[in-house]
Write a protein that holds these residues in place. Structure first.
Motif, PDB file in Angstrom:
ATOM      1  N   GLY A  60      53.219   4.327  56.541  1.00 28.48           N
ATOM      2  CA  GLY A  60      51.779   4.529  56.602  1.00 28.48           C
ATOM      3  C   GLY A  60      51.032   3.586  55.679  1.00 28.48           C
ATOM      4  O   GLY A  60      51.624   2.881  54.860  1.00 28.48           O
ATOM      5  N   HIS A  61      49.708   3.574  55.837  1.00 30.37           N
ATOM      6  CA  HIS A  61      48.832   2.789  54.971  1.00 30.37           C
ATOM      7  C   HIS A  61      48.204   3.726  53.930  1.00 30.37           C
ATOM      8  O   HIS A  61      48.035   4.921  54.185  1.00 30.37           O
ATOM      9  CB  HIS A  61      47.744   2.103  55.783  1.00 30.37           C
ATOM     10  N   ILE A 190      47.370   7.041  55.916  1.00 29.49           N
ATOM     11  CA  ILE A 190      48.141   8.273  55.815  1.00 29.49           C
ATOM     12  C   ILE A 190      47.725   9.066  54.583  1.00 29.49           C
ATOM     13  O   ILE A 190      47.655  10.289  54.618  1.00 29.49           O
ATOM     14  CB  ILE A 190      49.661   7.978  55.791  1.00 29.49           C
ATOM     15  N   PHE A 191      47.415   8.364  53.478  1.00 28.44           N
ATOM     16  CA  PHE A 191      47.023   9.011  52.235  1.00 28.44           C
ATOM     17  C   PHE A 191      45.740   8.395  51.688  1.00 28.44           C
ATOM     18  O   PHE A 191      45.489   7.194  51.860  1.00 28.44           O
ATOM     19  CB  PHE A 191      48.085   8.825  51.140  1.00 28.44           C
ATOM     20  N   LYS A 192      44.979   9.221  51.014  1.00 35.83           N
ATOM     21  CA  LYS A 192      43.964   8.735  50.087  1.00 35.83           C
ATOM     22  C   LYS A 192      44.360   9.256  48.708  1.00 35.83           C
ATOM     23  O   LYS A 192      44.405  10.471  48.485  1.00 35.83           O
ATOM     24  CB  LYS A 192      42.568   9.226  50.456  1.00 35.83           C
ATOM     25  N   ALA A 272      46.451  13.540  61.866  1.00 38.73           N
ATOM     26  CA  ALA A 272      46.639  14.164  60.555  1.00 38.73           C
ATOM     27  C   ALA A 272      47.866  15.069  60.562  1.00 38.73           C
ATOM     28  O   ALA A 272      48.636  15.090  59.592  1.00 38.73           O
ATOM     29  CB  ALA A 272      45.396  14.963  60.169  1.00 38.73           C
ATOM     30  N   SER A 273      48.068  15.813  61.651  1.00 38.98           N
ATOM     31  CA  SER A 273      49.252  16.674  61.755  1.00 38.98           C
ATOM     32  C   SER A 273      50.530  15.854  61.678  1.00 38.98           C
ATOM     33  O   SER A 273      51.486  16.217  60.982  1.00 38.98           O
ATOM     34  CB  SER A 273      49.217  17.466  63.068  1.00 38.98           C
ATOM     35  N   ILE A 274      50.553  14.737  62.408  1.00 43.75           N
ATOM     36  CA  ILE A 274      51.728  13.866  62.401  1.00 43.75           C
ATOM     37  C   ILE A 274      51.946  13.287  61.008  1.00 43.75           C
ATOM     38  O   ILE A 274      53.084  13.188  60.524  1.00 43.75           O
ATOM     39  CB  ILE A 274      51.559  12.743  63.443  1.00 43.75           C
ATOM     40  N   ALA A 275      50.853  12.912  60.333  1.00 47.74           N
ATOM     41  CA  ALA A 275      50.962  12.354  58.986  1.00 47.74           C
ATOM     42  C   ALA A 275      51.536  13.374  58.008  1.00 47.74           C
ATOM     43  O   ALA A 275      52.361  13.031  57.150  1.00 47.74           O
ATOM     44  CB  ALA A 275      49.591  11.868  58.510  1.00 47.74           C
ATOM     45  N   ILE A 276      51.108  14.632  58.115  1.00 48.31           N
ATOM     46  CA  ILE A 276      51.637  15.682  57.242  1.00 48.31           C
ATOM     47  C   ILE A 276      53.133  15.854  57.479  1.00 48.31           C
ATOM     48  O   ILE A 276      53.917  15.954  56.531  1.00 48.31           O
ATOM     49  CB  ILE A 276      50.895  17.012  57.481  1.00 48.31           C
ATOM     50  N   MET A 277      53.544  15.881  58.747  1.00 50.49           N
ATOM     51  CA  MET A 277      54.959  16.049  59.068  1.00 50.49           C
ATOM     52  C   MET A 277      55.787  14.887  58.524  1.00 50.49           C
ATOM     53  O   MET A 277      56.840  15.092  57.897  1.00 50.49           O
ATOM     54  CB  MET A 277      55.147  16.167  60.582  1.00 50.49           C
ATOM     55  N   LYS A 299      52.642  19.793  49.452  1.00 54.34           N
ATOM     56  CA  LYS A 299      52.446  18.587  48.637  1.00 54.34           C
ATOM     57  C   LYS A 299      51.748  17.490  49.423  1.00 54.34           C
ATOM     58  O   LYS A 299      51.088  16.621  48.843  1.00 54.34           O
ATOM     59  CB  LYS A 299      53.794  18.075  48.127  1.00 54.34           C
ATOM     60  N   SER A 300      51.877  17.527  50.745  1.00 51.51           N
ATOM     61  CA  SER A 300      51.307  16.478  51.589  1.00 51.51           C
ATOM     62  C   SER A 300      49.852  16.743  51.965  1.00 51.51           C
ATOM     63  O   SER A 300      49.147  15.820  52.390  1.00 51.51           O
ATOM     64  CB  SER A 300      52.136  16.336  52.877  1.00 51.51           C
ATOM     65  N   LEU A 301      49.388  17.986  51.818  1.00 55.11           N
ATOM     66  CA  LEU A 301      48.101  18.368  52.386  1.00 55.11           C
ATOM     67  C   LEU A 301      46.909  17.635  51.783  1.00 55.11           C
ATOM     68  O   LEU A 301      46.090  17.061  52.517  1.00 55.11           O
ATOM     69  CB  LEU A 301      47.903  19.882  52.258  1.00 55.11           C
ATOM     70  N   ASN A 302      46.758  17.660  50.454  1.00 53.25           N
ATOM     71  CA  ASN A 302      45.581  17.036  49.848  1.00 53.25           C
ATOM     72  C   ASN A 302      45.499  15.537  50.102  1.00 53.25           C
ATOM     73  O   ASN A 302      44.442  15.037  50.504  1.00 53.25           O
ATOM     74  CB  ASN A 302      45.529  17.334  48.347  1.00 53.25           C
ATOM     75  N   PRO A 303      46.576  14.771  49.863  1.00 57.48           N
ATOM     76  CA  PRO A 303      46.462  13.325  50.132  1.00 57.48           C
ATOM     77  C   PRO A 303      46.279  12.977  51.601  1.00 57.48           C
ATOM     78  O   PRO A 303      45.673  11.951  51.912  1.00 57.48           O
ATOM     79  CB  PRO A 303      47.781  12.754  49.577  1.00 57.48           C
ATOM     80  N   VAL A 304      46.771  13.827  52.514  1.00 60.01           N
ATOM     81  CA  VAL A 304      46.623  13.539  53.943  1.00 60.01           C
ATOM     82  C   VAL A 304      45.277  14.010  54.480  1.00 60.01           C
ATOM     83  O   VAL A 304      44.603  13.291  55.233  1.00 60.01           O
ATOM     84  CB  VAL A 304      47.768  14.191  54.762  1.00 60.01           C
ATOM     85  N   LEU A 305      44.852  15.205  54.096  1.00 63.88           N
ATOM     86  CA  LEU A 305      43.644  15.794  54.679  1.00 63.88           C
ATOM     87  C   LEU A 305      42.379  15.510  53.884  1.00 63.88           C
ATOM     88  O   LEU A 305      41.277  15.577  54.442  1.00 63.88           O
ATOM     89  CB  LEU A 305      43.816  17.315  54.812  1.00 63.88           C
TER      90      LEU A 305
END
Length: 337
Positions: A60-61, A190-192, A272-277, A299-305
């Motif tokens: 991801g970017h 994918i992340f911020k 976003a769902s795919i990125a979390i997975m 752990k993935s939720l905040n940086p992804v969403l």
């Protein structure tokens, strides 16, 4: 956001002996080596570095946000140098044109034919500094290359060579001369990662480190520790990480609730769902597990969403944050066991 407490303690889970179905020892060792390599220069910022590694493994970017002077650009450059690939840096400015990023076709006087001259985006790891300083037409030039790993110029497709990763920085404070990234652009990251100021102890260590280096270039201390072939192998292993149907349903419930939550104007997309997975799989792999747990998802939720969902104007005026809403949503959904 802190992971939600559950009935089975994390310590007990760590003590369980199991035979991994995927050989992850090499991947885990490479991640440790990469972290140690960056710690030669970067003080603290452990979460920042870990998210960069997870973003790389998940293909991801990453968008990096923070005030000036907290080593956003330096960390991204040193991270890129730790991977044995090509690296380019693009400084976004208000007068930057799409052709300055993608490249352009130039007439060859000898052959009387147009030849494509690739721009700086044609690299493996690309650092875009201050991405929000370029106007919308230049930002839009990144849509295709970030999603499809290709650039179309004059009707001809030019493929990017893997691995391809964009690391972009932006300053959240300074607004003059900046252009907010559209939702379609944000959704391609994918992340911020929000980078904060260091603690007092870390600040002291930074000063000591600069004093002891005595003007030596910090990049000279970093060596490449991962090759493209190894990276491709690790990414293949991450795709093989086991994720049970109940965990998939858990992710789907969380993202679906962002779309009809009363505090949110815009929810998460299927991307976003795919990125979390994918991020949860990478978190599991770097911890030596061949299966995803609810904690990996959390752990993935905040940086992804965090950069994909938008608060309603009234809740934004009240000072509510997207992290608050994500925590509310997680607490409202039963954790699968």
């Amino acid at each position: 956001m802190q992971p939600i407490e559950n009935t089975s303690s994390t310590e007990e889970n760590q003590d369980i002996n199991f035979n991994s179905r995927i050989p992850l020892d090499e991947l885990k060792a490479a991640v440790t080596q990469l972290k140690d390599n960056l710690s030669k220069v970067i003080v603290g910022q452990k979460d920042f570095v870990e998210l960069l590694i997870v973003g790389l493994l998940a293909d991801g970017h990453v968008l990096i946000e923070g005030v000036p002077g907290i080593a956003k650009t330096v960390t991204a450059k040193l991270f890129a140098k730790s991977i044995k690939t090509e690296f380019s840096r693009i400084q976004f400015t208000p007068d930057l044109m799409p052709s300055d990023v993608l490249g352009t076709s130039i007439l060859n006087a000898n052959s009387s034919e147009f030849e494509f001259k690739p721009g700086p985006i044609f690299s493996n790891i690309v650092l875009i500094d201050e991405i929000n300083r370029a106007p919308a037409k230049t930002q839009a030039a990144l849509f295709e290359v970030m999603e499809e790993r290709q650039v179309t110029i004059d009707g001809k497709e030019h493929k990017m060579q893997p691995p391809f990763m964009v690391l972009a920085t932006q300053n959240p404070v300074e607004q003059e001369g900046t252009y907010a990234l559209p939702e379609a652009q944000l959704d391609r990251f994918i992340f911020k990662i929000k980078v904060d100021y260091p603690s007092v102890e870390e600040e002291v260590m930074i000063l000591q480190s600069h004093h002891e280096r005595k003007q030596k270039n910090p990049t000279d201390l970093i060596e490449a520790v991962i090759t493209p072939a190894l990276l491709n192998k690790y990414r293949t292993q991450i795709h093989e990480i086991v994720i049970e149907e109940k965990i998939i349903n858990y992710i789907a419930q969380i993202v679906t609730k962002t779309r009809n939550h009363p505090h949110l104007f815009l929810g998460g997309s299927p991307r976003a769902s795919i990125a979390i997975m994918n991020a949860a799989k990478a978190f599991a792999a770097i911890n030596g597990r061949d299966f995803v747990t609810p904690e990996d998802v959390q752990k993935s939720l905040n940086p992804v969403l965090g950069h994909r969902i938008i608060l309603t104007p009234d809740k934004e005026m009240e000072g509510m944050s997207t992290e608050n809403v994500i925590e509310m949503i997680v607490k409202s959904i039963e954790i699968p066991r």
